[in-house]
Design an enzyme around this catalytic site. Structure first.
Site, PDB file in Angstrom:
ATOM      1  N   GLY A  45       0.611  -1.216   0.067  1.00 27.14           N
ATOM      2  CA  GLY A  45      -0.197  -0.028   0.059  1.00 27.14           C
ATOM      3  C   GLY A  45       0.945   1.280   0.085  1.00 27.14           C
ATOM      4  N   GLN A  50       3.279  10.026   1.322  1.00 31.78           N
ATOM      5  CA  GLN A  50       4.320   9.359   1.149  1.00 31.78           C
ATOM      6  C   GLN A  50       5.093   9.699  -0.132  1.00 31.78           C
ATOM      7  OE1 GLN A  50       2.432   5.282   2.342  1.00 31.78           O
ATOM      8  NE2 GLN A  50       4.357   4.909   3.234  1.00 31.78           N
ATOM      9  N   CYS A  98       5.866  -0.200   7.272  1.00 31.14           N
ATOM     10  CA  CYS A  98       5.496   1.096   6.273  1.00 31.14           C
ATOM     11  C   CYS A  98       6.757   1.355   5.521  1.00 31.14           C
ATOM     12  CB  CYS A  98       5.094   2.310   7.286  1.00 31.14           C
ATOM     13  SG  CYS A  98       4.640   3.651   6.336  1.00 31.14           S
ATOM     14  N   GLU A 141      -3.278   2.709   5.535  1.00 31.40           N
ATOM     15  CA  GLU A 141      -3.195   3.756   4.441  1.00 31.40           C
ATOM     16  C   GLU A 141      -3.970   5.047   4.704  1.00 31.40           C
ATOM     17  OE1 GLU A 141      -0.776   3.319   2.677  1.00 31.40           O
ATOM     18  OE2 GLU A 141      -0.465   1.178   3.125  1.00 31.40           O
TER      19      GLU A 141
HETATM   20 NI    NI Z   1       2.529   3.218   5.756  1.00 30.61          NI
END
Ligand code: NI
Length: 184
Positions: A45, A50, A98, A141
Site C-alpha cells: 500500500g 508518502q 511502512c 493507508e
Molecule cells: Ni505506511
C-alpha cells in the site's frame, strides 16, 4: 515513473490530506506512478503523502497475498477521497510495516471491520463494509491521510524501543532498497 518515498520526519507525513476533485491535474499519471513506486519498494500500500502530496489518494495491492488468500486475486486498486465512516467493535493485533518507516515492524491493534466510502480510479462511488487484510491495510493507508503513522498506535514502551531507529531516520540514515527522501 518511480517516485522517492518520503521518510519519517518529513512534515507532509504529519499533515491532514485534502479531498480532490476529478479535474485534479494528471491524476491518472499520479496513480500509475504510485503503483510503480509501491511495486518497486515491494509494498502492499502507498498513500499520496508518502510521495510528498497532501491529498486523499491511496493505492493498495493485495494480489501479493493471493497465493494464501485467493479472494484477493487481481486486487490492485486506487482509492480517491476515502473516509472511514464507522468501525466494528472487534479488534485484532497484527504486525505492520511502512515504506516511510524502513526497518520497523510492530504489532498494531485495529478494528477487524470498517465501513468505508471512497471513489475508485473511474470516480465510481463505493460505500461498503470490509474486513480482514483489506480492512487492516485500508486503515493503515487511510491513517496516512490524517497525518498518522502506525507507530502512533504503539504503547509508550514499544515507542521507546524504536526511538533509536526513528532518530536515525531524522538524521537521514536509512537503509532500504528503494529511493527515499529524508529530512536531512
Ligand atoms: Ni505506511
Amino acid at each position: 515513473m518511480i517516485l522517492p518515498i518520503y521518510i519519517y520526519g518529513q512534515p507532509v507525513l504529519r499533515k491532514a490530506a485534502e479531498d480532490i476533485t476529478p479535474d485534479y491535474p494528471n491524476l491518472k499519471e499520479l496513480i500509475d506512478n504510485m503503483f510503480d513506486t509501491m511495486d518497486r519498494a515491494e509494498g502492499c500500500g502507498l498513500a499520496a503523502p508518502q510521495v510528498g502530496l497532501a491529498i486523499r489518494v491511496v493505492v493498495i495491492d493485495l494480489d501479493v497475498l493471493s497465493d494464501d488468500y485467493p479472494q484477493y486475486k487481481g486486487y490492485r486498486r486506487a482509492f480517491i477521497n476515502p473516509h472511514i465512516i464507522e468501525v466494528g467493535e472487534e479488534t485484532d493485533s497484527k504486525d505492520e510495516g511502512c515504506l516511510s518507516l524502513p526497518g520497523i515492524n510492530e504489532a498494531v491493534k485495529r478494528p477487524t471491520r470498517i465501513h468505508v466510502k471512497y471513489f475508485d480510479a473511474d470516480w465510481q462511488e463505493h460505500d461498503e463494509w470490509v474486513d480482514g487484510f483489506e480492512a487492516r491495510c485500508m486503515q493503515h493507508e487511510f491513517d496516512h491521510l490524517e497525518g498518522k503513522m502506525f507507530i502512533d498506535h504503539l504503547s509508550g514502551l514499544r515507542k521507546q524501543m524504536i526511538k533509536g531507529k526513528l532518530n536515525n531516520m531524522l538524521k537521514g540514515q536509512v537503509r532500504c532498497s528503494y529511493k527515499t527522501k529524508t529530512v536531512k
